[in-house]
Design a protein around this motif. Sequence first.
Motif, PDB file in Angstrom:
ATOM      1  N   GLN A   1       0.781  -1.234   0.056  1.00 51.68           N
ATOM      2  CA  GLN A   1       0.058   0.035  -0.134  1.00 51.68           C
ATOM      3  C   GLN A   1       0.926   1.335   0.217  1.00 51.68           C
ATOM      4  N   ASN A   2       1.828   1.448   0.859  1.00 54.40           N
ATOM      5  CA  ASN A   2       2.838   2.458   0.775  1.00 54.40           C
ATOM      6  C   ASN A   2       3.393   2.606  -0.429  1.00 54.40           C
ATOM      7  N   VAL A   3       4.015   1.659  -1.191  1.00 53.13           N
ATOM      8  CA  VAL A   3       4.614   1.744  -2.519  1.00 53.13           C
ATOM      9  C   VAL A   3       3.762   2.275  -3.484  1.00 53.13           C
ATOM     10  N   ILE A   4       2.371   1.995  -3.593  1.00 54.86           N
ATOM     11  CA  ILE A   4       1.359   2.443  -4.343  1.00 54.86           C
ATOM     12  C   ILE A   4       1.016   3.649  -4.136  1.00 54.86           C
ATOM     13  N   CYS A   5       1.025   4.097  -2.977  1.00 52.16           N
ATOM     14  CA  CYS A   5       0.600   5.460  -2.531  1.00 52.16           C
ATOM     15  C   CYS A   5       1.807   6.340  -3.227  1.00 52.16           C
TER      16      CYS A   5
END
Length: 117
Positions: A51-55
Amino acid sequence: HRDQEDQDDDEKKASSSSQAADVAPETEMGQFMPFFQDLVNYLDRVNAVIQNVICQLACLYHGRQKLYQQSFKDVRLLPLFERLGALCRVLVTFDGIIADNPNIADGWHQYKRMIKY
């Protein structure tokens, strides 16, 4: 003499496997709780990283974001996407393993029923 040792080993294996089969599913589930807790912690961490990388990528590629145009235009992101794919594969693999194992669902149901009093 060697045949006698092989027979003794076979008898030990048979007796240990019959003892393992006598364990109640809820007891087995209780014994696996530390493993399942570690697994859940790991999967939560993998999910948070994804989720962090996608955000971060979504913010970076935003149309009004000039940082991409100035700094990251020539950065190769293929290795990042390969690692993201590997992490997603881990999530899907564990999901399939747990979903396809009826012993886990049955043991969990009986374990929950047992601890309710």
